[in-house]
Design a protein around this motif. Structure first.
Motif, PDB file in Angstrom:
ATOM      1  N   LEU A  21       0.837  -1.202   0.000  1.00  0.00           N
ATOM      2  CA  LEU A  21       0.000   0.000   0.000  1.00  0.00           C
ATOM      3  C   LEU A  21       0.875   1.256   0.000  1.00  0.00           C
ATOM      4  O   LEU A  21       1.455   1.609   1.024  1.00  0.00           O
TER       5      LEU A  21
ATOM      6  N   ILE B 117      -0.188   4.502  -0.971  1.00  0.00           N
ATOM      7  CA  ILE B 117      -1.002   5.705  -1.148  1.00  0.00           C
ATOM      8  C   ILE B 117      -0.622   6.664  -0.017  1.00  0.00           C
ATOM      9  O   ILE B 117       0.009   6.253   0.963  1.00  0.00           O
TER      10      ILE B 117
ATOM     11  N   ALA C 139     -11.681   9.735  18.783  1.00  0.00           N
ATOM     12  CA  ALA C 139     -12.159   8.867  17.703  1.00  0.00           C
ATOM     13  C   ALA C 139     -12.691   9.759  16.591  1.00  0.00           C
ATOM     14  O   ALA C 139     -13.505  10.644  16.841  1.00  0.00           O
ATOM     15  N   GLY C 140     -12.220   9.532  15.383  1.00  0.00           N
ATOM     16  CA  GLY C 140     -12.671  10.353  14.258  1.00  0.00           C
ATOM     17  C   GLY C 140     -11.667  10.299  13.135  1.00  0.00           C
ATOM     18  O   GLY C 140     -10.585   9.724  13.277  1.00  0.00           O
TER      19      GLY C 140
ATOM     20  N   THR D  70     -10.408  14.744   9.113  1.00  0.00           N
ATOM     21  CA  THR D  70     -11.392  15.784   8.812  1.00  0.00           C
ATOM     22  C   THR D  70     -12.015  16.382  10.069  1.00  0.00           C
ATOM     23  O   THR D  70     -12.294  17.584  10.123  1.00  0.00           O
TER      24      THR D  70
ATOM     25  N   ALA E 110      -5.919   4.153  10.783  1.00  0.00           N
ATOM     26  CA  ALA E 110      -6.882   5.247  10.630  1.00  0.00           C
ATOM     27  C   ALA E 110      -7.931   5.167  11.724  1.00  0.00           C
ATOM     28  O   ALA E 110      -8.236   4.082  12.228  1.00  0.00           O
ATOM     29  N   GLY E 111      -8.495   6.313  12.101  1.00  0.00           N
ATOM     30  CA  GLY E 111      -9.592   6.326  13.061  1.00  0.00           C
ATOM     31  C   GLY E 111      -9.403   7.276  14.225  1.00  0.00           C
ATOM     32  O   GLY E 111     -10.244   7.339  15.105  1.00  0.00           O
TER      33      GLY E 111
ATOM     34  N   PRO F 146     -11.555   4.893  21.637  1.00  0.00           N
ATOM     35  CA  PRO F 146     -11.327   3.633  20.920  1.00  0.00           C
ATOM     36  C   PRO F 146     -10.061   2.973  21.458  1.00  0.00           C
ATOM     37  O   PRO F 146      -8.944   3.277  21.019  1.00  0.00           O
TER      38      PRO F 146
ATOM     39  N   SER G  24      -3.096  -2.284   6.707  1.00  0.00           N
ATOM     40  CA  SER G  24      -3.949  -1.213   6.197  1.00  0.00           C
ATOM     41  C   SER G  24      -4.337  -1.522   4.762  1.00  0.00           C
ATOM     42  O   SER G  24      -3.510  -1.955   3.964  1.00  0.00           O
ATOM     43  N   LEU G  25      -5.592  -1.306   4.450  1.00  0.00           N
ATOM     44  CA  LEU G  25      -6.063  -1.431   3.069  1.00  0.00           C
ATOM     45  C   LEU G  25      -6.282  -0.036   2.520  1.00  0.00           C
ATOM     46  O   LEU G  25      -6.641   0.880   3.263  1.00  0.00           O
ATOM     47  N   GLY G  26      -6.110   0.139   1.233  1.00  0.00           N
ATOM     48  CA  GLY G  26      -6.492   1.400   0.605  1.00  0.00           C
ATOM     49  C   GLY G  26      -7.991   1.575   0.779  1.00  0.00           C
ATOM     50  O   GLY G  26      -8.755   0.631   0.581  1.00  0.00           O
ATOM     51  N   HIS G  27      -8.408   2.777   1.167  1.00  0.00           N
ATOM     52  CA  HIS G  27      -9.826   2.961   1.496  1.00  0.00           C
ATOM     53  C   HIS G  27     -10.725   2.943   0.267  1.00  0.00           C
ATOM     54  O   HIS G  27     -11.930   2.855   0.396  1.00  0.00           O
TER      55      HIS G  27
ATOM     56  N   ALA H 292     -16.017   6.955  11.594  1.00  0.00           N
ATOM     57  CA  ALA H 292     -15.065   6.996  12.705  1.00  0.00           C
ATOM     58  C   ALA H 292     -15.614   7.965  13.739  1.00  0.00           C
ATOM     59  O   ALA H 292     -15.968   9.099  13.409  1.00  0.00           O
ATOM     60  N   GLY H 293     -15.694   7.524  14.984  1.00  0.00           N
ATOM     61  CA  GLY H 293     -16.228   8.397  16.023  1.00  0.00           C
ATOM     62  C   GLY H 293     -16.725   7.559  17.191  1.00  0.00           C
ATOM     63  O   GLY H 293     -16.742   6.334  17.130  1.00  0.00           O
TER      64      GLY H 293
ATOM     65  N   GLY I 259     -14.916   2.888  18.573  1.00  0.00           N
ATOM     66  CA  GLY I 259     -14.329   3.779  17.566  1.00  0.00           C
ATOM     67  C   GLY I 259     -15.207   4.020  16.363  1.00  0.00           C
ATOM     68  O   GLY I 259     -14.811   4.738  15.444  1.00  0.00           O
TER      69      GLY I 259
ATOM     70  N   ALA J 203     -13.853  11.478   4.051  1.00  0.00           N
ATOM     71  CA  ALA J 203     -12.837  11.422   5.111  1.00  0.00           C
ATOM     72  C   ALA J 203     -12.401   9.966   5.186  1.00  0.00           C
ATOM     73  O   ALA J 203     -13.197   9.064   4.897  1.00  0.00           O
ATOM     74  N   THR J 204     -11.170   9.723   5.575  1.00  0.00           N
ATOM     75  CA  THR J 204     -10.634   8.363   5.533  1.00  0.00           C
ATOM     76  C   THR J 204     -11.319   7.454   6.551  1.00  0.00           C
ATOM     77  O   THR J 204     -11.307   7.735   7.749  1.00  0.00           O
ATOM     78  N   PRO J 205     -11.919   6.361   6.097  1.00  0.00           N
ATOM     79  CA  PRO J 205     -12.544   5.431   7.043  1.00  0.00           C
ATOM     80  C   PRO J 205     -11.487   4.628   7.803  1.00  0.00           C
ATOM     81  O   PRO J 205     -10.409   4.371   7.287  1.00  0.00           O
ATOM     82  N   PRO J 206     -11.804   4.244   9.038  1.00  0.00           N
ATOM     83  CA  PRO J 206     -10.857   3.457   9.839  1.00  0.00           C
ATOM     84  C   PRO J 206     -10.906   2.003   9.384  1.00  0.00           C
ATOM     85  O   PRO J 206     -11.740   1.234   9.858  1.00  0.00           O
ATOM     86  N   VAL J 207     -10.024   1.650   8.453  1.00  0.00           N
ATOM     87  CA  VAL J 207     -10.158   0.383   7.727  1.00  0.00           C
ATOM     88  C   VAL J 207     -10.089  -0.846   8.638  1.00  0.00           C
ATOM     89  O   VAL J 207     -10.855  -1.789   8.466  1.00  0.00           O
ATOM     90  N   GLN J 208      -9.187  -0.831   9.628  1.00  0.00           N
ATOM     91  CA  GLN J 208      -9.110  -2.000  10.512  1.00  0.00           C
ATOM     92  C   GLN J 208     -10.377  -2.138  11.359  1.00  0.00           C
ATOM     93  O   GLN J 208     -10.880  -3.238  11.550  1.00  0.00           O
ATOM     94  N   LEU J 209     -10.885  -1.036  11.890  1.00  0.00           N
ATOM     95  CA  LEU J 209     -12.105  -1.112  12.702  1.00  0.00           C
ATOM     96  C   LEU J 209     -13.271  -1.628  11.872  1.00  0.00           C
ATOM     97  O   LEU J 209     -14.094  -2.413  12.352  1.00  0.00           O
TER      98      LEU J 209
ATOM     99  N   ASN K  88     -13.118  -3.534   9.251  1.00  0.00           N
ATOM    100  CA  ASN K  88     -12.914  -4.961   9.010  1.00  0.00           C
ATOM    101  C   ASN K  88     -13.364  -5.785  10.220  1.00  0.00           C
ATOM    102  O   ASN K  88     -13.962  -6.847  10.086  1.00  0.00           O
TER     103      ASN K  88
END
Lengths: 385, 385
Positions: A8, A10, A65-66, A69, A207-208, A260, B28-31, B65-66, B208, B257-263, B265
């Motif tokens: 990855l 990016i 957590a967020g 953005t 992320a998160g 989180p 991490s995965l590309g979102h 995320a939040g 999270g 906005a970037t999502p928390p990919v691990q959470l 998943n």
């Protein structure tokens, strides 16, 4: 999900170090348990350290957590208070993310002026910023240290001096999302009042998490209810979060919203890795990798960088270069297990590609990712000739 | 951090299943990668399913995320639009979290009326809600399905009928943070317009993520810029998130906005576990565990439940009981490796304890956690006699 074998590259989320990824795989901890309090306490102290701010400065970190953005909302909502004395903001824009910060500020009622470079990929001329600051009274200036859409690096030190000389009462606000951990950044020395970043960039965590730091001057402003009024919002309110963060840093549990716990445990490891290696060394390693990669593309393959290169105006955590057929290059790399990103700037989006080189990718010299990435880009372009 | 050996029995975060925890430990995965899009697509569809809403209803899920708290902001900011026709909200309060939702609504400019039960631990009399709805015009009614401060369970079906009969145009809003996954919940059937939850409760995922679902009626309202005006805020704006969620559900990547990919998943695995076992079965298992545990404390140890028991007015994912010396009981259990929570209601906080029994703790009959917890509470009380 089977484990991704793709590399990855990016500009975030980035590849995690083994220890950082492993730190996610932990049982849930009680959010006010002594075990978690001790982790969060260290995270807050280390957050201040990676922003280069001393505890004595009384700067206040917030880890929520967020997404990144959310940091824009935190600044905007706590700046545009119900009795805000000055709602004028000067946005120094070097690309898409600067403009989105402006959008966010407007959504909270700010009056926004935007200054731009003469040409996409350049930074905003300092004299333009100074001129605006002389002509108008701004409550805040926002600068996107690295705009991830263009890879432009802004000269924060120079902008800081301009603000302090021309309009010292103006808050100096920095979007440091693609900067903290990979670019020279001096919160205290440059007199930054609010800086925000996200966990999934050069900090090298998942992320998160929205991570921000406020100067004591900004805290005095934001918490002065009687003078400046209330926050329009709840989750982003610094008034509500401040006692929580203060308590955790003092080693006591507190509650406003559930943190989180796994992400914060992982961030803890990421911050420790950075500080153990040393911030200055990390900056150097990112610069070296970036210089080599940009030089290889620009001088080796005769590609044109979106941001000015060679110069000090280019990001060290990502590279943006024009190529004839971006979707073809991206698909070719993906077919070889390497994921890079396309352009996202509204005017030049379809014309360029973006490659991230943050965290372990830049700092662990044993990893062949960037060399492989360069070889694949070269191959992708050659086969089209 | 060394792996915690404590058994975490607070009302969230909860103990994760092995597979859910393991799903965090992924690169991490590309979102916007096809791999992540496919995960997020399934998460959105399954989110609708665990809220008991059909795709045909055109309800719209949002996974951000939040913290759970952010869900209050999402409703409040998208309801109190700049030209909102009706800013009056009736808050049906059964404890601290209901009151905090009211605080959040006020922070966005809502005019809030609060109805309360006659006595802490009871639910709000239906006739009181009906009376208020007849006397005033409310844009929304909020109900906290389970108030985690008191373990009071509100009768959503009855309240729904009251709203539909007395004031059908009023939005029916449910804080389902401690409910989705462990309490009977029928989004479509009960005509819910907005429901919010968090990942770390009975859904059994890591903390999270803010998870919410909007009815098509509420979406029509929230996205009608020309009639209702704009959102005061950015990160919580449904206008900005809707195309993102629609794209992911349609199998296409999108970015705000970037999502928390691990959470996400990990949430994917948690949702699949719930749906594979069956929602109704999960509700039954939580009810069985809750009935046994409450019965053991109330009838076995002569403790008094904060919420009314036996009755249908008590939560099935947590128990709140008065004890003579809460800190002593909590410390005794902690010394035996079991973590429970104290009271947090402003009027009775120091008088009771709270024990969570959600997710694997309630559903996996091989786990001895609740039996051990009961034995320890018994021991803690006996040794003081």
């Amino acid at each position: 999900m089977t484990k991704s074998v793709d590399t990855l590259l990016i500009p975030g989320p980035i590849i995690l170090s083994g220890a950082v990824q492993k730190a996610l795989d932990v049982p849930s901890l009680g959010h006010t348990s002594p075990e978690f309090v001790s982790i969060f306490q260290r995270v807050l102290k280390n957050t201040r350290a990676v922003f280069k701010s001393a505890a004595a400065s009384k700067s206040q970190p917030f880890v929520l957590a967020g997404s990144g953005t959310l940091g824009w909302d935190i600044f905007a909502s706590n700046f545009i208070l119900s009795k805000a004395p000055n709602k004028n903001v000067l946005v120094v824009s070097t690309g898409t993310f600067s403009d989105r910060f402006a959008d966010c500020l407007r959504s909270y009622g700010a009056q926004v002026d935007v200054v731009r470079p003469l040409k996409i990929g350049e930074s905003v001329p300092l004299e333009l910023i100074t001129e605006k600051l002389s002509q108008n009274s701004y409550g805040a200036v926002t600068v996107t240290h690295v705009d991830t859409s263009t890879a432009v690096l802004s000269d924060l030190k120079a902008i800081s001096q301009a603000i302090k000389q021309t309009s010292p009462e103006t808050f100096f606000v920095v979007d440091a999302v693609c900067s903290i951990g990979c670019e020279e950044f001096e919160f205290d020395e440059w007199g930054v009042d609010f800086a925000l970043t996200a966990s999934q960039k050069a900090i090298g965590a998942p992320a998160g998490l929205s991570i921000s730091l406020c100067s004591s001057r900004f805290m005095d402003y934001a918490l002065n209810d009687s003078k400046n009024g209330h926050v329009h919002g709840y989750f982003s309110s610094l008034r509500r979060w401040t006692p929580i963060m203060e308590n955790y840093e003092a080693g006591k549990g507190a509650y406003f919203a559930t943190p989180p716990v796994q992400l914060i445990n992982s961030l803890d490891v990421a911050l420790k890795e950075i500080l153990e290696e040393g911030l200055h060394k990390r900056w150097d390693l990112h610069r070296e990798m970036s210089d080599w990669f940009k030089d290889s593309l620009v001088n080796g393959l005769q590609l044109t960088s979106v941001s000015r290169y060679p110069s000090n105006m280019s990001a060290h955590g990502l590279t943006a270069v024009y190529v004839a057929d971006p979707p073809d290059v991206i698909a070719f790399l993906k077919s070889h297990g390497v994921v890079i990103a396309g352009g996202i700037h509204k005017d030049i989006g379809p014309k360029y590609i973006r490659i991230g080189h943050m965290g372990v990718t830049a700092c662990n010299k044993n990893l062949p990712y960037m060399k492989n990435c360069f070889d694949l880009i070269k191959l992708a372009l050659q086969r089209k000739k």
